[in-house]
Design an enzyme around this catalytic site. Structure first.
Site, PDB file in Angstrom:
ATOM      1  N   GLY A  76      -5.477   0.702   2.361  1.00 53.48           N
ATOM      2  CA  GLY A  76      -4.919  -0.331   1.488  1.00 53.48           C
ATOM      3  C   GLY A  76      -3.670  -0.956   2.093  1.00 53.48           C
ATOM      4  O   GLY A  76      -3.433  -2.159   1.954  1.00 53.48           O
ATOM      5  N   ARG A  83      -6.281  12.926   0.147  1.00 50.00           N
ATOM      6  CA  ARG A  83      -5.242  13.661  -0.597  1.00 50.00           C
ATOM      7  C   ARG A  83      -5.863  14.666  -1.576  1.00 50.00           C
ATOM      8  O   ARG A  83      -5.253  15.689  -1.876  1.00 50.00           O
ATOM      9  CB  ARG A  83      -4.280  12.703  -1.296  1.00 50.00           C
ATOM     10  CG  ARG A  83      -3.556  11.813  -0.286  1.00 50.00           C
ATOM     11  CD  ARG A  83      -2.153  11.446  -0.623  1.00 50.00           C
ATOM     12  NE  ARG A  83      -1.639  10.510   0.364  1.00 50.00           N
ATOM     13  CZ  ARG A  83      -1.025  10.850   1.502  1.00 50.00           C
ATOM     14  NH1 ARG A  83      -0.828  12.121   1.789  1.00 50.00           N
ATOM     15  NH2 ARG A  83      -0.612   9.932   2.348  1.00 50.00           N
ATOM     16  N   ARG A 103       4.243  -0.181   9.311  1.00 43.16           N
ATOM     17  CA  ARG A 103       5.267  -1.227   9.350  1.00 43.16           C
ATOM     18  C   ARG A 103       5.782  -1.439  10.767  1.00 43.16           C
ATOM     19  O   ARG A 103       6.072  -2.575  11.177  1.00 43.16           O
ATOM     20  CB  ARG A 103       6.401  -0.868   8.391  1.00 43.16           C
ATOM     21  CG  ARG A 103       5.963  -1.003   6.927  1.00 43.16           C
ATOM     22  CD  ARG A 103       6.796  -0.152   6.012  1.00 43.16           C
ATOM     23  NE  ARG A 103       6.505  -0.380   4.600  1.00 43.16           N
ATOM     24  CZ  ARG A 103       5.468   0.144   3.921  1.00 43.16           C
ATOM     25  NH1 ARG A 103       4.583   0.926   4.534  1.00 43.16           N
ATOM     26  NH2 ARG A 103       5.307  -0.115   2.635  1.00 43.16           N
ATOM     27  N   SER A 160       4.887  -1.192  -6.700  1.00 46.32           N
ATOM     28  CA  SER A 160       4.006  -0.987  -5.549  1.00 46.32           C
ATOM     29  C   SER A 160       4.685  -1.490  -4.284  1.00 46.32           C
ATOM     30  O   SER A 160       4.980  -2.684  -4.160  1.00 46.32           O
ATOM     31  CB  SER A 160       2.681  -1.729  -5.755  1.00 46.32           C
ATOM     32  OG  SER A 160       2.023  -1.880  -4.513  1.00 46.32           O
ATOM     33  N   ASP A 168       1.909   9.725  -4.081  1.00 41.75           N
ATOM     34  CA  ASP A 168       0.843  10.286  -3.241  1.00 41.75           C
ATOM     35  C   ASP A 168       0.745  11.804  -3.359  1.00 41.75           C
ATOM     36  O   ASP A 168      -0.238  12.399  -2.912  1.00 41.75           O
ATOM     37  CB  ASP A 168       1.071   9.887  -1.775  1.00 41.75           C
ATOM     38  CG  ASP A 168       0.880   8.390  -1.565  1.00 41.75           C
ATOM     39  OD1 ASP A 168       0.171   7.763  -2.384  1.00 41.75           O
ATOM     40  OD2 ASP A 168       1.437   7.848  -0.597  1.00 41.75           O
TER      41      ASP A 168
HETATM   42  C1  S3P Z   1       2.172   2.826   0.499  1.00 42.74           C
HETATM   43  C2  S3P Z   1       2.487   2.578  -0.800  1.00 42.74           C
HETATM   44  C3  S3P Z   1       1.866   3.293  -1.932  1.00 42.74           C
HETATM   45  C4  S3P Z   1       1.205   4.577  -1.470  1.00 42.74           C
HETATM   46  C5  S3P Z   1       0.377   4.385  -0.237  1.00 42.74           C
HETATM   47  C6  S3P Z   1       1.228   3.867   0.903  1.00 42.74           C
HETATM   48  C7  S3P Z   1       2.848   2.017   1.543  1.00 42.74           C
HETATM   49  O1  S3P Z   1       0.885   2.478  -2.491  1.00 42.74           O
HETATM   50  O2  S3P Z   1       0.427   5.128  -2.506  1.00 42.74           O
HETATM   51  O3  S3P Z   1      -0.208   5.613   0.140  1.00 42.74           O
HETATM   52  O4  S3P Z   1       2.808   2.401   2.726  1.00 42.74           O
HETATM   53  O5  S3P Z   1       3.427   1.000   1.187  1.00 42.74           O
HETATM   54  P1  S3P Z   1       1.244   1.391  -3.622  1.00 42.74           P
HETATM   55  O6  S3P Z   1       2.208   0.449  -3.041  1.00 42.74           O
HETATM   56  O7  S3P Z   1      -0.037   0.697  -3.974  1.00 42.74           O
HETATM   57  O8  S3P Z   1       1.800   2.185  -4.767  1.00 42.74           O
END
Ligand code: S3P
Length: 418
Positions: free
Chosen positions: A85, A378, A18, A157, A305
């Site tokens: 992701g 993990r 971020r 999420s 996590d």
């Molecule tokens: C994250 C949000 C989570 C987490 C990922 C990091 C983030 O995922 O599992 O490791 O930085 O916003 P989700 O938003 O898909 O739950």
């Protein structure tokens, strides 16, 4: 096993992503110290550079001259998000307001993960989003002028919530976002630090559009998800005590520590100060005998996590542990329900898989076998805690995959073994 010493974990990965994204969109020069050294955060900086952001080589202290909310440029190539992701979903939010086309790709694991959850709200806001492979990457976003959104998400999420909030910032429109349970709120906290009006009432966030973002001066606190492995190691040791310093103690991230305490763990969170809008402090931990617990759906986002690690500790607890309401685990870097249960069984632990969780019966028998990580950092680190215990004989098939979030995991953990 004796586990003793003091350590600072690497900078928080979620906050680091971020910080790079928002500093790039700010007006003025941001100073960021202590970024996560992970390959996931490298993916975000690579992708942002392709979009014209002025991000220097990552180091302990960097300065980013923001290009402003409208300053991103057409990328020369597809954006390769690697294993991350967060990189793909959050950046998709930002480029939704850019009047050009961006294509997101990723490694085989990321290319299997669901993207419709971000595509749908971004389409509603006015972006054209195509998924070339069902629900998955490659994803193409053709952005432009956006409309306000009031979205109710089916999943808790932070990645989806942040994608929509970042689209709101980039498109200068109001966002109301509701989710079933509160997810991590780092985006909201950082935006507030940058002068944006953002109200968070637990599972609802309202963001007001802003003309510009003030630059950041941020020391990224340590990652509570990385610290959790070290705390678990101290819990399983026969003797010693561990202090983990300068950790982010944001409540949306510390579910693991609350559940560990409920299992009988001797773990104390000592809040010290607020930094960059985030509560930080240290964590003390030492040996304790654990008992099985029930982990309930409302707790899941704050421990998401750490669930593989919790399952590994449950394998050493007295009695049965159940985890429910955690179907999201199936769409992480690997199917973590399958991966955890099959590895535990392989090590001789009684474990059962459900659609949205698992059930584990603890044992104190020595564990022997080879853990299949499927490249999931993990899984490697969670089973790594059991593997580092000399009473067990466990091999991890791909120990190097920890670089995705915690490159120095093995040396940090071994430095605590006395
Ligand atoms: C994250 C949000 C989570 C987490 C990922 C990091 C983030 O995922 O599992 O490791 O930085 O916003 P989700 O938003 O898909 O739950």
């Amino acid at each position: 096993m004796i586990v003793a010493g003091e350590l600072s974990p690497p900078g928080d990965k979620s906050i680091s992503h971020r910080a790079l994204l928002l500093a790039s969109l700010a007006t003025g020069c941001s100073r960021i110290r202590g970024l996560s050294p992970s390959s996931d955060v490298e993916s975000t900086s690579r992708v942002l550079r392709l979009l014209g952001a002025r991000i220097p080589e990552l180091s302990g202290e960097i300065f980013i001259e923001g290009v402003g909310i409208d300053g991103l440029k057409v990328p020369r190539s597809s954006l390769d998000c690697g294993n991350s992701g967060t990189t793909a979903r959050l950046t998709a939010g930002v480029v939704s307001a850019c009047a050009f086309r961006t294509t997101f790709i990723g490694d085989p694991s990321l290319s299997r993960r669901p993207m419709r959850r971000v595509a749908e709200p971004l389409r509603f806001m006015g972006a054209e989003v195509t998924l070339q492979n069902g629900d998955c990457l490659p994803m193409t976003v053709s952005g432009g002028s956006l409309r306000p959104i009031n979205w109710s998400s089916g999943v808790a999420s932070a990645q989806v919530k942040s994608a929509v909030l970042l689209a709101g910032i980039a498109g200068r429109v109001t966002v109301t976002f509701t989710e079933p349970h509160p997810s991590r709120d780092h985006t909201e906290r950082m935006l507030a630090q940058m002068g944006v009006t953002v109200r968070n009432t637990g599972n609802r966030v309202i963001l007001e559009p802003s003309d510009s973002l003030q630059p950041l001066d941020l020391h990224v606190p340590g990652d509570p998800s990385s610290a959790a492995y070290l705390v678990a190691l101290a819990t399983l040791a026969q003797r010693g005590s561990l202090t983990v310093r300068h950790v982010c103690l944001n409540e949306t991230r510390t579910g693991f520590y609350r559940i560990l305490a409920r299992m009988g763990g001797d773990v104390r969170l000592l809040s010290e100060r607020e930094e960059g809008g985030e509560p930080t402090g240290s964590i003390d931990a030492r040996h304790a005998s654990l008992a099985g617990v029930d982990v309930t759906p409302d707790e899941i986002p704050s421990v998401i996590d750490e669930l593989p690690l919790l399952a590994c500790l449950a394998a050493r607890a007295n009695g049965v542990t159940t985890i429910a309401g955690a179907a999201e685990l199936r769409v992480k870097e690997s199917d973590r329900i399958f991966q955890v249960v099959s590895n535990l069984r392989q090590l001789g632990v009684e474990a059962e898989e459900f659609a949205d969780g698992m059930r584990i019966t603890g044992t104190d028998a020595p564990m022997t076998g080879r853990v299949i990580t499927n490249g999931d950092h993990r899984i490697a680190m969670a089973f790594g805690v059991l593997a580092l215990d000399p009473r067990n004989s466990i091999e991890i098939d791909d120990p190097g995959c920890v670089a995705v979030s915690y490159p120095n995991y093995w040396s940090d953990a071994r430095s605590l073994l006395k």
